[in-house]
Design a protein around this motif. Structure first.
Motif, PDB file in Angstrom:
ATOM      1  N   VAL A   1      31.739  18.792  12.080  1.00 29.70           N
ATOM      2  CA  VAL A   1      32.218  19.703  11.039  1.00 29.70           C
ATOM      3  C   VAL A   1      31.968  21.124  11.527  1.00 29.70           C
ATOM      4  O   VAL A   1      30.849  21.496  11.861  1.00 29.70           O
ATOM      5  CB  VAL A   1      31.514  19.451   9.686  1.00 29.70           C
ATOM      6  N   THR A   2      33.028  21.908  11.574  1.00 32.18           N
ATOM      7  CA  THR A   2      32.942  23.269  12.113  1.00 32.18           C
ATOM      8  C   THR A   2      32.736  24.320  11.036  1.00 32.18           C
ATOM      9  O   THR A   2      32.292  25.433  11.318  1.00 32.18           O
ATOM     10  CB  THR A   2      34.216  23.608  12.900  1.00 32.18           C
ATOM     11  N   PHE A   3      33.067  23.982   9.792  1.00 29.20           N
ATOM     12  CA  PHE A   3      32.939  24.930   8.687  1.00 29.20           C
ATOM     13  C   PHE A   3      32.809  24.151   7.393  1.00 29.20           C
ATOM     14  O   PHE A   3      33.444  23.110   7.219  1.00 29.20           O
ATOM     15  CB  PHE A   3      34.174  25.838   8.617  1.00 29.20           C
ATOM     16  N   MET A   4      31.965  24.667   6.478  1.00 28.91           N
ATOM     17  CA  MET A   4      31.827  24.041   5.173  1.00 28.91           C
ATOM     18  C   MET A   4      31.653  25.124   4.125  1.00 28.91           C
ATOM     19  O   MET A   4      30.806  26.007   4.284  1.00 28.91           O
ATOM     20  CB  MET A   4      30.631  23.086   5.157  1.00 28.91           C
ATOM     21  N   ASP A   5      32.448  25.053   3.057  1.00 32.19           N
ATOM     22  CA  ASP A   5      32.311  26.012   1.969  1.00 32.19           C
ATOM     23  C   ASP A   5      31.722  25.307   0.745  1.00 32.19           C
ATOM     24  O   ASP A   5      31.240  24.178   0.839  1.00 32.19           O
ATOM     25  CB  ASP A   5      33.646  26.711   1.670  1.00 32.19           C
ATOM     26  N   SER A   6      31.783  25.966  -0.409  1.00 30.76           N
ATOM     27  CA  SER A   6      31.194  25.393  -1.616  1.00 30.76           C
ATOM     28  C   SER A   6      31.890  24.097  -2.032  1.00 30.76           C
ATOM     29  O   SER A   6      31.255  23.219  -2.622  1.00 30.76           O
ATOM     30  CB  SER A   6      31.224  26.407  -2.758  1.00 30.76           C
TER      31      SER A   6
ATOM     32  N   GLU B   1      37.171  21.162   9.340  1.00 29.80           N
ATOM     33  CA  GLU B   1      36.644  22.004   8.262  1.00 29.80           C
ATOM     34  C   GLU B   1      36.548  21.198   6.976  1.00 29.80           C
ATOM     35  O   GLU B   1      37.466  20.470   6.614  1.00 29.80           O
ATOM     36  CB  GLU B   1      37.551  23.213   8.059  1.00 29.80           C
ATOM     37  N   LEU B   2      35.431  21.340   6.289  1.00 32.19           N
ATOM     38  CA  LEU B   2      35.205  20.685   5.007  1.00 32.19           C
ATOM     39  C   LEU B   2      35.258  21.774   3.946  1.00 32.19           C
ATOM     40  O   LEU B   2      34.258  22.427   3.652  1.00 32.19           O
ATOM     41  CB  LEU B   2      33.853  19.962   5.021  1.00 32.19           C
ATOM     42  N   ASP B   3      36.460  21.996   3.421  1.00 32.19           N
ATOM     43  CA  ASP B   3      36.656  23.100   2.487  1.00 32.19           C
ATOM     44  C   ASP B   3      37.613  22.689   1.370  1.00 32.19           C
ATOM     45  O   ASP B   3      37.989  21.530   1.262  1.00 32.19           O
ATOM     46  CB  ASP B   3      37.163  24.348   3.220  1.00 32.19           C
ATOM     47  N   VAL B   4      37.989  23.661   0.556  1.00 26.89           N
ATOM     48  CA  VAL B   4      38.820  23.385  -0.619  1.00 26.89           C
ATOM     49  C   VAL B   4      40.128  22.688  -0.257  1.00 26.89           C
ATOM     50  O   VAL B   4      40.639  21.872  -1.031  1.00 26.89           O
ATOM     51  CB  VAL B   4      39.059  24.682  -1.428  1.00 26.89           C
TER      52      VAL B   4
ATOM     53  N   VAL C   1      26.279  24.666   9.598  1.00 22.39           N
ATOM     54  CA  VAL C   1      26.350  23.713   8.491  1.00 22.39           C
ATOM     55  C   VAL C   1      24.944  23.420   7.976  1.00 22.39           C
ATOM     56  O   VAL C   1      24.717  23.351   6.767  1.00 22.39           O
ATOM     57  CB  VAL C   1      27.080  22.423   8.915  1.00 22.39           C
ATOM     58  N   LYS C   2      23.995  23.283   8.871  1.00 25.74           N
ATOM     59  CA  LYS C   2      22.611  23.031   8.465  1.00 25.74           C
ATOM     60  C   LYS C   2      22.084  24.189   7.626  1.00 25.74           C
ATOM     61  O   LYS C   2      21.398  23.983   6.624  1.00 25.74           O
ATOM     62  CB  LYS C   2      21.723  22.809   9.694  1.00 25.74           C
TER      63      LYS C   2
END
Length: 106
Positions: free
Chosen positions: A50-55, A19-22, A84-85
């Motif tokens: 990457v399974t998840f990306m937030d702001s 996960e690419l998050d905070v 993600v796309k």
């Protein structure tokens, strides 16, 4: 979040997974910045795992894009899964940086 870094000539390839998050962006940013040497002119962000990306993840990508553009370099995103796309497209990042299917295409 795991970051695997490889260099091919003047291009750094960062394979991100998880996960690419905070919670994970600070560590990913630190790992990537530690690998940036003066000879690197391009960056490929392989987000195929990457399974998840937030702001925060979007901010991370945009920050790398700005850093390289200010120095005459280039950044591409490769292998984005559909979720993600979609985030990249909705945010407008897909309009300013190339989003390719594979690292080889980037």
């Amino acid at each position: 979040m795991e970051v695997a870094l490889t260099q091919k000539e003047s291009c750094l390839i960062a394979a991100l997974s998880g996960e690419l998050d905070v919670a994970t962006v600070p560590r990913a940013r630190a790992q990537l910045e530690a690998a940036l040497t003066p000879g690197i002119k391009g960056l490929v962000l392989d987000v195929s795992r990457v399974t998840f990306m937030d702001s925060s993840g979007l901010g991370f990508l945009l920050g790398r894009y700005r850093w390289f553009m200010e120095r005459g370099g280039a950044v591409a995103v490769a292998g984005a899964r559909s979720q993600v796309k979609r985030v990249l497209e909705l945010s407008g990042l897909a309009k300013i940086m190339p989003v390719t299917a594979t690292v080889k295409e980037a």
